[in-house]
Design an enzyme around this catalytic site. Structure first.
Site, PDB file in Angstrom:
ATOM      1  N   ASP A  17      -5.902 -38.982 -54.290  1.00 13.85           N
ATOM      2  CA  ASP A  17      -6.488 -38.587 -53.007  1.00 13.85           C
ATOM      3  C   ASP A  17      -7.586 -37.563 -53.299  1.00 13.85           C
ATOM      4  OD1 ASP A  17      -7.071 -37.377 -50.577  1.00 13.85           O
ATOM      5  OD2 ASP A  17      -4.972 -37.165 -49.974  1.00 13.85           O
ATOM      6  N   ASN A  31     -21.407 -40.360 -43.242  1.00 18.79           N
ATOM      7  CA  ASN A  31     -22.423 -41.197 -42.580  1.00 18.79           C
ATOM      8  C   ASN A  31     -23.622 -40.302 -42.264  1.00 18.79           C
ATOM      9  OD1 ASN A  31     -22.137 -40.078 -39.793  1.00 18.79           O
ATOM     10  ND2 ASN A  31     -20.071 -40.880 -40.038  1.00 18.79           N
ATOM     11  N   GLY A  39     -11.624 -42.768 -42.961  1.00 17.99           N
ATOM     12  CA  GLY A  39     -11.555 -42.875 -44.425  1.00 17.99           C
ATOM     13  C   GLY A  39     -11.610 -41.516 -45.120  1.00 17.99           C
ATOM     14  N   VAL A  40     -12.383 -41.460 -46.189  1.00 13.85           N
ATOM     15  CA  VAL A  40     -12.535 -40.235 -46.982  1.00 13.85           C
ATOM     16  C   VAL A  40     -13.060 -39.097 -46.099  1.00 13.85           C
ATOM     17  CG1 VAL A  40     -14.000 -39.203 -48.780  1.00 13.85           C
ATOM     18  CG2 VAL A  40     -12.898 -41.413 -49.186  1.00 13.85           C
ATOM     19  N   ASP A  41     -14.034 -39.409 -45.278  1.00 10.28           N
ATOM     20  CA  ASP A  41     -14.685 -38.417 -44.420  1.00 10.28           C
ATOM     21  C   ASP A  41     -13.658 -37.748 -43.500  1.00 10.28           C
ATOM     22  OD1 ASP A  41     -16.821 -37.065 -43.351  1.00 10.28           O
ATOM     23  OD2 ASP A  41     -17.693 -38.778 -42.305  1.00 10.28           O
ATOM     24  N   GLY A 126     -15.209 -48.852 -48.496  1.00  7.80           N
ATOM     25  CA  GLY A 126     -14.233 -48.932 -47.415  1.00  7.80           C
ATOM     26  C   GLY A 126     -14.907 -49.505 -46.175  1.00  7.80           C
TER      27      GLY A 126
HETATM   28  N1  AR6 Z   1      -9.131 -40.360 -51.352  1.00  4.55           N
HETATM   29  C1  AR6 Z   1      -9.820 -41.212 -52.150  1.00  4.55           C
HETATM   30  N2  AR6 Z   1     -10.305 -42.400 -51.724  1.00  4.55           N
HETATM   31  C2  AR6 Z   1     -10.063 -42.747 -50.440  1.00  4.55           C
HETATM   32  C3  AR6 Z   1      -9.350 -41.912 -49.538  1.00  4.55           C
HETATM   33  C4  AR6 Z   1      -8.875 -40.669 -50.044  1.00  4.55           C
HETATM   34  N3  AR6 Z   1      -8.209 -39.804 -49.273  1.00  4.55           N
HETATM   35  N4  AR6 Z   1      -9.306 -42.549 -48.334  1.00  4.55           N
HETATM   36  C5  AR6 Z   1      -9.938 -43.735 -48.479  1.00  4.55           C
HETATM   37  N5  AR6 Z   1     -10.388 -43.867 -49.749  1.00  4.55           N
HETATM   38  P1  AR6 Z   1     -14.581 -45.027 -46.774  1.00  4.55           P
HETATM   39  P2  AR6 Z   1     -17.437 -45.800 -46.949  1.00  4.55           P
HETATM   40  C6  AR6 Z   1     -11.171 -44.974 -50.368  1.00  4.55           C
HETATM   41  O1  AR6 Z   1     -14.371 -45.966 -45.650  1.00  4.55           O
HETATM   42  O2  AR6 Z   1     -17.094 -47.220 -47.233  1.00  4.55           O
HETATM   43  C7  AR6 Z   1     -16.385 -43.065 -42.592  1.00  4.55           C
HETATM   44  O3  AR6 Z   1     -15.996 -43.310 -41.278  1.00  4.55           O
HETATM   45  C8  AR6 Z   1     -11.238 -46.292 -49.635  1.00  4.55           C
HETATM   46  O4  AR6 Z   1     -10.122 -47.103 -49.972  1.00  4.55           O
HETATM   47  O5  AR6 Z   1     -13.997 -43.667 -46.719  1.00  4.55           O
HETATM   48  O6  AR6 Z   1     -18.517 -45.128 -47.748  1.00  4.55           O
HETATM   49  C9  AR6 Z   1     -17.710 -42.316 -42.703  1.00  4.55           C
HETATM   50  O7  AR6 Z   1     -17.883 -41.406 -41.627  1.00  4.55           O
HETATM   51  C10 AR6 Z   1     -12.546 -46.889 -50.137  1.00  4.55           C
HETATM   52  O8  AR6 Z   1     -12.366 -47.568 -51.382  1.00  4.55           O
HETATM   53  O9  AR6 Z   1     -16.170 -44.790 -47.047  1.00  4.55           O
HETATM   54  C11 AR6 Z   1     -18.715 -43.425 -42.655  1.00  4.55           C
HETATM   55  O10 AR6 Z   1     -19.034 -43.794 -41.316  1.00  4.55           O
HETATM   56  C12 AR6 Z   1     -13.415 -45.668 -50.425  1.00  4.55           C
HETATM   57  O11 AR6 Z   1     -12.536 -44.547 -50.417  1.00  4.55           O
HETATM   58  C13 AR6 Z   1     -18.031 -44.565 -43.360  1.00  4.55           C
HETATM   59  O12 AR6 Z   1     -16.641 -44.329 -43.228  1.00  4.55           O
HETATM   60  C14 AR6 Z   1     -14.519 -45.428 -49.411  1.00  4.55           C
HETATM   61  O13 AR6 Z   1     -14.062 -45.752 -48.102  1.00  4.55           O
HETATM   62  C15 AR6 Z   1     -18.350 -44.598 -44.834  1.00  4.55           C
HETATM   63  O14 AR6 Z   1     -17.800 -45.756 -45.411  1.00  4.55           O
END
Ligand code: AR6
Length: 185
Positions: A17, A31, A39-41, A126
């Site tokens: 994480d 974003n 997600g991460v954000d 993600g």
């Molecule tokens: N730690 C590590 N990796 C993670 C975690 C975590 N806690 N949670 C999810 N992932 P995403 P994007 C993985 O959607 O595609 C947001 O709403 C996840 O499985 O977080 O760049 C922003 O505000 C995936 O492989 O980011 C933007 O609008 C990866 O992290 C949008 O999402 C990225 O998933 C950005 O989308």
């Protein structure tokens, strides 16, 4: 889990994480509004508390492929580098270059701020839909290239969410840096 030595620096792949990392900085997959999301954000803003959002509001946004920095609020990491990866359409809309820029600009910001260790999530894979293996190739190639010329960054960790993501990154790293001939860290 992989750990490889690249000159003076270490590149690591771990499952975990991003919010729990003890690196000086963690990178947020944000974003362009920098005002939070899922997600991460979402996880970073939840764990770090309201101070991060307050700083993001003052920054006022970030174009795709660029990066901005805030403090880490209540996180273990002192800094959060917010970057914006591309939304994946079909791979023919500059997505690869934008994703490489997101990694490169995050690394540059770390160098400029004297940050020696940082942890990346797998940006754009993600909600933004980037195919994992292609994204892993761009992420790792960009980090390896950067570390060749920037010994001031001593540790780059990729924190992969789930064993499938970790395996995808491990496979690509083994292609880019074949294990025979690699120096173990
Ligand atoms: N730690 C590590 N990796 C993670 C975690 C975590 N806690 N949670 C999810 N992932 P995403 P994007 C993985 O959607 O595609 C947001 O709403 C996840 O499985 O977080 O760049 C922003 O505000 C995936 O492989 O980011 C933007 O609008 C990866 O992290 C949008 O999402 C990225 O998933 C950005 O989308």
């Amino acid at each position: 889990m992989r750990k490889v030595q690249l000159g003076a620096s270490v590149l690591e792949l771990v499952e975990g994480d991003i919010t729990q990392q003890d690196t000086e900085a963690i990178v947020n997959a944000a974003n362009t509004s920098l005002l939070g999301g899922g997600g991460v954000d979402g996880a970073i803003h939840r764990a770090g508390g309201p101070q991060i959002l307050e700083e993001c509001r003052k920054i006022g946004g970030c174009p795709t492929g660029e990066a901005r920095i805030t403090t880490g609020g209540r996180l273990r990491a002192r800094w959060v580098i917010h970057t914006v990866g591309p939304v994946y359409r079909d791979g023919k809309h500059g997505e690869a270059e934008l994703l490489a820029s997101a990694y490169r600009n995050s690394l540059r910001l770390a160098s400029e701020q004297g940050i020696q260790s940082l942890a990346f999530p797998s940006i754009s894979t993600g909600a933004y839909g980037y195919p994992m293996a292609d994204a892993a190739r761009i992420a790792l190639r960009t980090a390896i290239e950067y570390l060749k010329d920037h010994p001031e960054v001593t540790r780059v960790r990729f924190v992969l969410f789930g064993s499938a993501a970790l395996r995808a990154y491990e496979t690509v790293l083994d292609e880019l840096l074949p294990p025979e001939g690699r120096r173990p860290a």
